[in-house]
Design a protein around this motif. Sequence first.
Motif, PDB file in Angstrom:
ATOM      1  N   GLY A  72       0.762  -1.239   0.000  1.00 22.87           N
ATOM      2  CA  GLY A  72       0.000   0.000   0.000  1.00 22.87           C
ATOM      3  C   GLY A  72       0.792   1.287   0.000  1.00 22.87           C
ATOM      4  N   TYR A  83       1.965   3.922   4.378  1.00 20.43           N
ATOM      5  CA  TYR A  83       1.176   4.239   3.191  1.00 20.43           C
ATOM      6  C   TYR A  83       1.464   5.596   2.565  1.00 20.43           C
ATOM      7  CZ  TYR A  83      -1.346   0.431   5.423  1.00 20.43           C
ATOM      8  OH  TYR A  83      -1.660  -0.758   6.007  1.00 20.43           O
ATOM      9  N   ASN A 105      -3.242   5.172   9.371  1.00 20.53           N
ATOM     10  CA  ASN A 105      -2.480   5.774   8.269  1.00 20.53           C
ATOM     11  C   ASN A 105      -1.746   7.028   8.728  1.00 20.53           C
ATOM     12  OD1 ASN A 105      -1.469   6.296   5.764  1.00 20.53           O
ATOM     13  ND2 ASN A 105      -3.343   7.183   4.951  1.00 20.53           N
TER      14      ASN A 105
END
Length: 833
Positions: free
Chosen positions: A205, A340, A420
């Motif tokens: 990701g 990410y 994240n």
Amino acid sequence: MVGFLERLHSPERPVLVFDGATGTSLQQMELTAVDFGGSALEGCNEILVRTRPDVVRAVHKQFLDAGCDVIETNTFGSTSLVLAEYDLENEAFELNRQAALIAREMADQYTTDQHPRYVAGSMGPTTKLPSLGHVSFDVMKACFTEQALGLLAGNVDLFIIETCQDVLQIKAALTGVEEAFSQTGERRPLMVSVTMETTGTMLVGSDIAAVVAILEPFPIDILGLNCATGPEQMKEHMRYLSSCSPFVVSCIPNAGLPENIGGVAHYRLTPIEMKMALHHFIEDLGIQVIGGCCGTTPAHISALVEVARELKPALREVRQPHQYLERPLLKAESAAASLYGTTSYEQENSFLIIGERLNASGSKKVRDLLNEENWDGLIGVARSQVKENAHILDVNVDYVGRNGEADMHELVSRLVTNVNLPLMLDSTEWQKMEAGLKVAGGKCLLNSTNYEDGNERFFKVLELARTYGAGVVIGTIDEEGMARSAERKFAIAQRAYRDALEFGIPAREIFYDPLALPISTGIEEDRRNGCETIAAIKRIRDDLPGTHVVLGVSNISFGLSAASRIVLNSIFLHDCCSAGMDAAIVSPAKILPLSKISEEHQQVCRDLINDKRRFENGLCVYDPLTTLTSLFEGVSAKEARASGPSLADLPVEERLKQHIIDGERIGLEQALADGLQNYKPLEIVNTFLLDGMKVVGELFGSGQMQLPFVLQSAETMKSAVAFLEPHMEKVIGADGKLESSAKAKLLIATVKGDVHDIGKNLVDIILTNNGYEVINLGIKQSVESIIEAQKMHGADCIAMSGLLVKSTAFMKDNLDAFNQADIDVPVILGGAA
């Protein structure tokens, strides 16, 4: 022979060509189980260096005949991790050595003074993803060390860590190779080649910006892409690397996207098509290393050799080999990164918000969750800070009686895939920091180090930062204890500045914590803690260029009532930011924008921070500490946050506007319902709600409202419009249907790297309700996604949105891409920047 780096960085700036697909070449030789040494080993290409060295030589020969500059060893899967699948794990060192010797022999046969040939030791990704817990960092590092030692024994010219699918795997490989360098006393150039899937990210990701931010601290020479796609799908990533990577850039694509025909992968990109695609990368983007991955044949490599001889790469500023310790950043932004994406250290019109709630030292709730080993509950605490618009999460598991290293490992391994945001690993013990670093694929901050015990711990944390690629927080504490005066705080910071830079930590990765000590005790020696800290901040930012300043702001008000703490912390935060502080460990839910604090309260807090007591005849006649305590006697934290006139007392028009300014959603729907008694829905939006957003913008621009509060207002605006939308009049045609076909079709998107969508969504709602057809792509949209959507929908206009200043740069690049794609519809740009 001229060394690889010497050739790469020579004045003529050549384009160097790697070989093509080893796997494809071996498949074409129609090998049988006998060639591999039996059916149990069939498919293990790496064993061929022992069972059929002639075949391996033939593969090298065909690419050398095609004119390539670099051949890769047949060791893509030669780590013990992969070889264990064939019961060959004990053969790893020797298979790598043999493969390197074969490649060395072939390269030397073809080397001339005019055309040196080089051997790259190929190190594949293994079959494990450490970020997903498939294998530990230490095991993976040891496997790569063993592989690197074998390749060094066979005398490779450089290493290529390739087809990387997980940034934590790259870190393990790099630290493993560095260990091999340390053991042998030899060093070779390092090349890292990541694989970006058709989704636009690595398999786990990570986007390309995160890859650059995470790898920038490491002493690598070349960073680029290989595998997964053809050159067409790599365009956006190559543009980013060209403009933002401090390294030489490489591009080693497949011969197009693979197609499954009869259970076999086929690649349709012809040699001439690949040549033309890489022509642009070299001439316009300055790509200096090219080659071929899956599906590429000697014919493809021959075509690339032709283009390499024909073209000069566009000029790019790149880090030179001797600049490893200096690490000039060039165009890349200074940033932390999650698995990410990136978070810039420099926040636009805001400070870097480091969420403080995931801290066992300061939170009973976190301690209880740790004791219960309730990892889901701890993830919930982290996610709540994401909702509060924190930029980085402080993670502290220091709790007497527990195994802190195990706790840090368990918690961080869950956080990296569930949240994240980048992490700040916070501990008094470096061993706990390292436990977190071994499972955090992103780029972390380490909080903290100091000189309390002399130099040993100070340099140990710097060593962790350099080894794992992290930023570091340095507290103003030395052998004499915590510094209180601005002069001592700065002296310690200056000492640390010299030591850190000499150790190889660049200034941009240093965060100083000049220590926010309480001014709330009434003790005489504490009275100037606030103003001395502010003076130290200004001195550090003025005299130690490139560094940052971070504070745990709430320490300043320790012991006061919750209501007075909120106000004092908010004023102290504002004044520290004005002095140059650019990061703070704080809960956004426990601070207020300056616009919500009365002039009287502001003045009393500043008098306390700057010790403005007044004395007459030796007696104190005005003590701001006493005054502040009296002002908030009996006041709850909720009442302090709701300072100012009650919303219920305002006329509905002012009430609606104030809901937006305050970011207050409680009571919003009732206010909207009241407004609908006298006004049409669009009138409420265009007059009262947008008037509120205008005030928010003015407060934001003047520095009286920080970004977290702007985003709270934006969320409130979004909720208000969502409530009003069902009441809005749709434009209905004569046939009784929504008149969408009678007006234009718009394609709207928030650009890459930007998650802010309030303006875009308002445009969507208002246009949709006025008969336009809107295709809303959402946030963080790459230019490829926008172009693909435009081809699909044939919109009459494209609208791109973004809040951040860097979004305007993406918009400009997107316009160039639209032109290249022959898109000629009008384009609307919008956003705060």
